[in-house]
Scaffold this active site. Sequence first.
Site, PDB file in Angstrom:
ATOM      1  N   GLN A   1       0.798  -1.228   0.000  1.00 54.21           N
ATOM      2  CA  GLN A   1       0.000   0.000   0.000  1.00 54.21           C
ATOM      3  C   GLN A   1       0.833   1.283   0.000  1.00 54.21           C
ATOM      4  OE1 GLN A   1      -3.650   0.406   2.624  1.00 54.21           O
ATOM      5  NE2 GLN A   1      -2.326   1.948   3.514  1.00 54.21           N
TER       6      GLN A   1
ATOM      7  N   GLU B   1      -3.279   9.190  -1.789  1.00 51.70           N
ATOM      8  CA  GLU B   1      -2.599  10.020  -0.787  1.00 51.70           C
ATOM      9  C   GLU B   1      -1.505  10.877  -1.404  1.00 51.70           C
ATOM     10  OE1 GLU B   1      -1.429   7.964   2.746  1.00 51.70           O
ATOM     11  OE2 GLU B   1      -3.372   7.007   2.983  1.00 51.70           O
TER      12      GLU B   1
ATOM     13  N   ASP C   1       4.159   0.310   4.288  1.00 50.94           N
ATOM     14  CA  ASP C   1       2.922  -0.188   4.889  1.00 50.94           C
ATOM     15  C   ASP C   1       2.436  -1.307   3.982  1.00 50.94           C
ATOM     16  OD1 ASP C   1       0.541  -0.779   6.059  1.00 50.94           O
ATOM     17  OD2 ASP C   1      -0.344   1.224   5.877  1.00 50.94           O
TER      18      ASP C   1
ATOM     19  N   LYS D   1      -4.778   6.539  15.030  1.00 48.64           N
ATOM     20  CA  LYS D   1      -5.733   7.230  14.168  1.00 48.64           C
ATOM     21  C   LYS D   1      -6.995   7.460  14.985  1.00 48.64           C
ATOM     22  CE  LYS D   1      -4.445   4.931   9.804  1.00 48.64           C
ATOM     23  NZ  LYS D   1      -4.704   3.724   8.975  1.00 48.64           N
TER      24      LYS D   1
ATOM     25  N   SER E   1      -6.566   7.912   4.382  1.00 49.87           N
ATOM     26  CA  SER E   1      -6.437   8.146   2.935  1.00 49.87           C
ATOM     27  C   SER E   1      -7.498   9.140   2.445  1.00 49.87           C
ATOM     28  CB  SER E   1      -6.521   6.835   2.168  1.00 49.87           C
ATOM     29  OG  SER E   1      -7.659   6.101   2.543  1.00 49.87           O
TER      30      SER E   1
ATOM     31  N   LYS F   1       2.490  10.499  10.159  1.00 46.26           N
ATOM     32  CA  LYS F   1       2.277   9.927   8.818  1.00 46.26           C
ATOM     33  C   LYS F   1       0.998  10.530   8.254  1.00 46.26           C
ATOM     34  CE  LYS F   1       1.112   5.472   6.669  1.00 46.26           C
ATOM     35  NZ  LYS F   1       0.505   4.143   6.878  1.00 46.26           N
TER      36      LYS F   1
HETATM   37  P1  PGA Z   1      -6.560   4.087   5.147  1.00 42.67           P
HETATM   38  O1  PGA Z   1      -5.028   3.704   4.982  1.00 42.67           O
HETATM   39  O2  PGA Z   1      -6.651   5.446   5.704  1.00 42.67           O
HETATM   40  O3  PGA Z   1      -7.097   3.960   3.745  1.00 42.67           O
HETATM   41  O4  PGA Z   1      -7.168   3.049   6.049  1.00 42.67           O
HETATM   42  C1  PGA Z   1      -3.992   4.263   5.709  1.00 42.67           C
HETATM   43  C2  PGA Z   1      -3.109   3.206   6.331  1.00 42.67           C
HETATM   44  O5  PGA Z   1      -3.329   1.998   6.147  1.00 42.67           O
HETATM   45  O6  PGA Z   1      -2.185   3.543   7.072  1.00 42.67           O
HETATM   46 ZN    ZN Z   2      -1.753   1.150   7.484  1.00 37.37          ZN
END
Ligand code: PGA
Ligand code: ZN
Length: 433
Positions: free
Chosen positions: A164, A206, A243, A338, A368, A389
């Site tokens: 990713q 992103e 990641d 998060k 994202s 991040k």
């Molecule tokens: P997501 O990905 O915000 O799409 O879940 C970000 C990550 O996996 O760190």
């Molecule tokens: Zn992640």
Amino acid sequence: MPDTTITQITARRVWDSRGRPTVEAEVHSACGAVGRAIAPAGASRGSREAIDLRDGGERLGGMDVSRAVANVNSEIARRLTGMDATRQLEIDQALNALDATGNKARLGGNATVAVSMACLHTAANAAGEPLWRYLAQGESVRLPLPEIQIFGGGAHAGRRVDIQDFMVLCPGARSFAQALEWTAEVYRHAGLLMQSRGARFGVADEGGWWPAFDSNEEALEALVGAIERAGFVPGDEVAIALDIAASDFGRAGRYTLGLERRELDSDGLIELLLRWCEKFPIASIEDPLAEDDPDAFARFTRAADPGLQVVGDDFLVSDAALLRQAAAAGAANTVLLKPNQRGTLTETRQCWDAARALGYAGIVSARSGETEDTTVVDLAIGWQVGQLKVGSFARSERMAKWNAALRIEERLGSRARFAGASALGRTRAAPAG
Ligand code: PGA
Ligand code: ZN
């Protein structure tokens, strides 16, 4: 002391970086201070995250948030009006009690996180302080080590490659500003490299370059090439962070690398990642195994060099209880934080407190799907997390956050300290014998 009694809470639908609806909350207090915050949205989410409440149906692809907005404007506003905006714990407890599902399924984690963050902004504004300083409560702060995406992939790029995030971090930089400047050079050279191959097709969700590669390893080689062309020593000055987001392509111990038409079991994936760590200057790996593969996650952590940062994102979903379980099993050494994975700041902070107590490092992370909201920057600095991040080095929803941190570094002047490589997570080496 200003009167921080909440007098009014409202929410509205605004739009995120993918052009999708999201929730903005606004909290007014008696002294006139107002706070505002917007919920972000993930695309590769852990199954144990707080629920992102969407309307469903045909319109807007089912992604509208009218129910979440209505929940703020009715129930949440009624419950929180009259409470003190500075009492974050009480506010977040009230949100949890009102929701009563354990995962914000009824009110929506997008509704609760927007309100939780907006209350914090109201409190800081009432105190007349920038948010990071309000959170730091007099403790000295450090600017975080940024982890910045160069190539996007996985769920953020139509699964063009399996991995990713192909990111860099700058352990050799002496300041946050310098880390950004170095990254800007790497990002620019990565773009030129794609152009020279006739493979520059724009950017992923992103802001990282669209990953037009025939294998995951080719992307790693291109990243090392970009670091070298930018004039840096790979590893020492600029290192790679990945990641893997393995929950997106693995279940029940079977991992399908679509790009390479290969299926691996857990140990096969571990072996592949360890080989990459030997071959490439990798300093950090996030979600190397899927969230339903905790034993393998622990095996990977043990097998990896103790100096490798091993990050749990979908695996830990910013949850203090999951973090404690992982620590007991020796899985991961760093937690991604998060706020919308939990739906309140208090729960996110509790995970960070648990992590610190157990010797884990932390990274505050955006999603994202993002907006101009820069709250995560203040959390990374004010909570002393050490790493940040927020995606790549393009698109204003990303740059707004890097630029916010730059302003803070400038404001601190000679008192500014940069976390640098010291912020990276490490597994304590097993005692000899
Ligand atoms: P997501 O990905 O915000 O799409 O879940 C970000 C990550 O996996 O760190
Ligand atoms: Zn992640």
